[in-house]
Write a protein that holds these residues in place. Structure first.
Motif, PDB file in Angstrom:
ATOM      1  N   VAL A 174       0.842  -1.202   0.000  1.00 16.14           N
ATOM      2  CA  VAL A 174       0.000   0.000   0.000  1.00 16.14           C
ATOM      3  C   VAL A 174       0.875   1.249   0.000  1.00 16.14           C
ATOM      4  N   ALA A 175       1.934   1.238   0.814  1.00 16.71           N
ATOM      5  CA  ALA A 175       2.838   2.383   0.866  1.00 16.71           C
ATOM      6  C   ALA A 175       3.543   2.603  -0.473  1.00 16.71           C
ATOM      7  N   ILE A 176       3.960   1.525  -1.121  1.00 12.27           N
ATOM      8  CA  ILE A 176       4.660   1.634  -2.410  1.00 12.27           C
ATOM      9  C   ILE A 176       3.724   2.198  -3.487  1.00 12.27           C
ATOM     10  N   VAL A 177       2.493   1.698  -3.515  1.00  9.64           N
ATOM     11  CA  VAL A 177       1.540   2.199  -4.507  1.00  9.64           C
ATOM     12  C   VAL A 177       1.216   3.664  -4.246  1.00  9.64           C
ATOM     13  N   GLY A 178       1.030   4.028  -2.983  1.00  6.84           N
ATOM     14  CA  GLY A 178       0.735   5.424  -2.644  1.00  6.84           C
ATOM     15  C   GLY A 178       1.862   6.359  -3.039  1.00  6.84           C
ATOM     16  N   ALA A 179       3.113   5.962  -2.757  1.00  7.21           N
ATOM     17  CA  ALA A 179       4.266   6.788  -3.121  1.00  7.21           C
ATOM     18  C   ALA A 179       4.406   6.882  -4.634  1.00  7.21           C
ATOM     19  N   SER A 180       4.138   5.781  -5.333  1.00  2.64           N
ATOM     20  CA  SER A 180       4.202   5.789  -6.803  1.00  2.64           C
ATOM     21  C   SER A 180       3.154   6.739  -7.383  1.00  2.64           C
ATOM     22  N   ALA A 181       1.936   6.698  -6.824  1.00  2.82           N
ATOM     23  CA  ALA A 181       0.874   7.583  -7.306  1.00  2.82           C
ATOM     24  C   ALA A 181       1.269   9.049  -7.150  1.00  2.82           C
ATOM     25  N   LEU A 182       1.921   9.365  -6.030  1.00  2.07           N
ATOM     26  CA  LEU A 182       2.344  10.746  -5.792  1.00  2.07           C
ATOM     27  C   LEU A 182       3.394  11.184  -6.806  1.00  2.07           C
ATOM     28  N   LEU A 183       4.393  10.349  -7.054  1.00  2.00           N
ATOM     29  CA  LEU A 183       5.455  10.714  -7.994  1.00  2.00           C
ATOM     30  C   LEU A 183       4.946  10.765  -9.430  1.00  2.00           C
ATOM     31  N   SER A 189       5.318  14.250 -17.381  1.00  4.45           N
ATOM     32  CA  SER A 189       5.188  13.294 -18.487  1.00  4.45           C
ATOM     33  C   SER A 189       4.307  12.101 -18.134  1.00  4.45           C
ATOM     34  N   THR A 190       4.073  11.867 -16.853  1.00  2.00           N
ATOM     35  CA  THR A 190       3.248  10.721 -16.444  1.00  2.00           C
ATOM     36  C   THR A 190       1.959  11.140 -15.737  1.00  2.00           C
ATOM     37  N   ARG A 191       1.720  12.425 -15.644  1.00  2.80           N
ATOM     38  CA  ARG A 191       0.561  12.898 -14.874  1.00  2.80           C
ATOM     39  C   ARG A 191      -0.755  12.353 -15.413  1.00  2.80           C
ATOM     40  N   SER A 192      -0.804  12.090 -16.700  1.00  6.61           N
ATOM     41  CA  SER A 192      -2.046  11.575 -17.291  1.00  6.61           C
ATOM     42  C   SER A 192      -2.391  10.179 -16.778  1.00  6.61           C
ATOM     43  N   GLY A 195      -4.816   8.809 -12.659  1.00  4.23           N
ATOM     44  CA  GLY A 195      -6.084   8.147 -12.346  1.00  4.23           C
ATOM     45  C   GLY A 195      -5.931   6.652 -12.160  1.00  4.23           C
ATOM     46  N   TRP A 196      -5.109   6.029 -13.024  1.00  2.88           N
ATOM     47  CA  TRP A 196      -4.884   4.593 -12.900  1.00  2.88           C
ATOM     48  C   TRP A 196      -4.147   4.259 -11.602  1.00  2.88           C
ATOM     49  N   PHE A 197      -3.226   5.117 -11.203  1.00  3.75           N
ATOM     50  CA  PHE A 197      -2.479   4.859  -9.970  1.00  3.75           C
ATOM     51  C   PHE A 197      -3.351   5.083  -8.738  1.00  3.75           C
ATOM     52  N   LEU A 198      -4.245   6.064  -8.801  1.00  5.56           N
ATOM     53  CA  LEU A 198      -5.184   6.237  -7.689  1.00  5.56           C
ATOM     54  C   LEU A 198      -6.110   5.028  -7.586  1.00  5.56           C
ATOM     55  N   ALA A 199      -6.510   4.499  -8.744  1.00  5.20           N
ATOM     56  CA  ALA A 199      -7.324   3.278  -8.736  1.00  5.20           C
ATOM     57  C   ALA A 199      -6.542   2.114  -8.133  1.00  5.20           C
ATOM     58  N   GLY A 262      14.413   9.097 -13.986  1.00  8.54           N
ATOM     59  CA  GLY A 262      13.042   9.593 -14.028  1.00  8.54           C
ATOM     60  C   GLY A 262      12.008   8.492 -13.960  1.00  8.54           C
ATOM     61  N   ASP A 263      12.344   7.413 -13.252  1.00  8.37           N
ATOM     62  CA  ASP A 263      11.436   6.275 -13.121  1.00  8.37           C
ATOM     63  C   ASP A 263      10.628   6.439 -11.831  1.00  8.37           C
ATOM     64  N   PRO A 264       9.344   6.860 -11.928  1.00  8.86           N
ATOM     65  CA  PRO A 264       8.584   7.138 -10.702  1.00  8.86           C
ATOM     66  C   PRO A 264       8.297   5.891  -9.873  1.00  8.86           C
ATOM     67  N   VAL A 265       8.107   4.738 -10.520  1.00  7.54           N
ATOM     68  CA  VAL A 265       7.751   3.520  -9.791  1.00  7.54           C
ATOM     69  C   VAL A 265       8.934   3.011  -8.981  1.00  7.54           C
ATOM     70  N   PHE A 266      10.096   2.843  -9.628  1.00  5.64           N
ATOM     71  CA  PHE A 266      11.259   2.358  -8.896  1.00  5.64           C
ATOM     72  C   PHE A 266      11.725   3.382  -7.864  1.00  5.64           C
ATOM     73  N   THR A 267      11.641   4.661  -8.184  1.00  7.90           N
ATOM     74  CA  THR A 267      12.034   5.691  -7.214  1.00  7.90           C
ATOM     75  C   THR A 267      11.154   5.613  -5.973  1.00  7.90           C
ATOM     76  N   ALA A 268       9.851   5.463  -6.183  1.00 12.68           N
ATOM     77  CA  ALA A 268       8.926   5.366  -5.049  1.00 12.68           C
ATOM     78  C   ALA A 268       9.166   4.101  -4.238  1.00 12.68           C
TER      79      ALA A 268
END
Length: 448
Positions: A174-183, A189-192, A195-199, A262-268
């Protein structure tokens, strides 16, 4: 694939000896759950807290071990855990490949990381955490890449549901997904994809509740942390420990590389693991496993690849020598595969305990007694969240020979402790106790 096949002997070598006390009581708990068709709700194994409410944070993993034990004894338990380790290695290589790492560098990075991870790849539900975190990162990356990532979202839901029942470590997801959604939201370039990350965050939160205890699992997790003050793996990061320092440095390096890419998932994910490692060293292996694919991709630079190509014969010979040694050790150890580590566990002394005898035992020995002698109630074992920090601390004081030992052994008719302890020395000179069995790892005393 070749790199993964080369990793398999190391997975077998690690599973030769079962050295964790947790493994044994988890097998017995799995057998009990299978036999009764329900999850135990109170402690059935000790005489000190018998009947106390007990919340299991890995009930499904216990059942897996129970079925493995029914099929092939401790060999089956070791084999299933070796398969978990093999999956971990495969996921590291798969993620490295997806990041563009060269196969040869992925293989070397994984082999270099194996010695750092060896102590942590024991037969415990933490193996599920390692697999699940790597798989979660892989699915989260697909949320960024796939135009309509419905299937990765479904995969995250299934993964979280399985994870939370195999081990409560799913809350880390849950923490990893939440941090990924924020980044993802903060990066233009990934803001679009926000919605999928919030889901995905909503899905992981809801699926984390799909367990026998519901939201109560969070309270149990916090209780485990608070009651584990005297347990080494729950201690905060200690930079004075060389192993911890190297693992933490690898994690920080991986975090820097992921952020630079610039990898938001691995960074998070690595960022969450860094914070978790500072709070408890048991998160360090997750930190290293997440960093390895990133570092393999970073090392796959044209200059490095040219160097490897120019030294192809040297590296091939080195890799062959390492692999031959690993295969040789794995084959040599096959007759001992799945045995309780003889350097820690006294199997002869455990067999010599009189039936039904209330046992005062050293903390690490309780698990194997529970498995091999379910007729013998123990005083304590590695379920420290059940016993509480105060009871664990008091047990350690008695073991050291401190305080009123007659009071400390009140209620016990047998004692199983290592011979070098203060309690063992006191019992050897006490006429009220007789030595019944002695091994290098433990001595068994019976009250006269």
């Amino acid at each position: 694939m070749l790199a993964w096949l080369a990793f398999l002997p190391f997975a077998l070598i690690r599973s030769e000896n079962l050295a964790e006390s947790d493994t044994f009581w988890q097998v017995r708990t799995g057998l009990l759950t299978i036999a009764e068709g329900r999850i135990p709700s109170v402690d059935p194994f000790s005489w000190t807290v018998s009947g106390k409410p007990w919340t299991l944070n890995s009930w499904a993993f216990n059942v897996v071990l129970g079925f493995s034990y029914e099929a092939a004894g401790l060999v089956g338990v070791a084999l299933i855990c070796a398969c978990f380790v093999a999956v971990i290695g495969g996921l590291v290589l798969l993620l490295a490949r997806r990041l563009g790492a060269a196969p040869v560098l992925s293989a070397w990075v994984l082999l270099i990381g194996v010695p750092l991870l060896t102590l942590f790849l024991s037969a415990r539900p933490q193996l599920v955490d390692y697999i699940a975190v790597l798989a979660l990162v892989m699915f989260l990356q697909r949320l960024v890449e796939v135009p309509k990532p419905v299937w990765p979202l479904i995969a995250i839901a299934v993964l979280t549901t399985l994870w939370v029942n195999l081990h409560a470590g799913a809350l880390l997801g849950v923490a990893i997904v939440g941090a990924s959604a924020l980044l993802v939201f903060l990066r233009r370039s990934t803001r679009s994809r926000s919605g999928w990350f919030l889901a995905a965050l909503l899905v992981t939160m809801l699926c984390s509740l799909v367990n026998p205890y519901g939201a109560g699992l969070l309270a149990q997790t916090l209780q485990v942390k608070s009651e584990s003050a005297v347990i080494t793996e729950w201690q905060p990061f200690n930079p004075a420990d060389p192993l911890q320092l190297v693992m933490f440095a690898i994690g920080l390096l991986g975090l820097g590389v992921a952020a630079r890419r610039g990898d938001p998932v691995f960074t998070a994910a690595i960022g969450v693991a860094v914070c978790g490692s500072v709070a408890a060293m048991r998160v360090l292996p997750i930190l290293v496993l997440l960093a390895l694919p990133v570092l393999a991709a970073f090392a796959s630079h044209e200059v490095v690849l040219r160097y490897f190509a120019s030294r192809r014969r040297l590296f091939f010979q080195g890799a062959t020598a390492v692999l031959v040694i690993a295969v040789g050790l794995a084959v040599f150890n096959l007759p001992f595969f799945g045995r309780p580590d003889p350097a820690h566990f006294p199997r002869t002394a455990i067999k010599a305990i009189p039936a039904g005898c209330k046992l005062f035992n050293e903390y690490q020995l309780g698990g194997l007694v529970i498995l091999e002698r379910p007729d013998v109630p123990v005083s304590i074992d590695s379920r420290n969240d059940l016993y509480g920090a105060e009871r664990v601390t008091q047990s350690l004081r008695v073991l050291d020979g401190q305080g009123d030992l007659n009071e400390g052994l009140s209620g016990a008719d047998c004692v199983l402790v290592p011979p070098a302890t203060g309690l063992a020395r006191w019992l050897n000179t006490n006429p009220g106790w007789v030595l019944k069995s002695a091994e290098p790892t433990a001595e068994l005393f019976i009250r006269r």
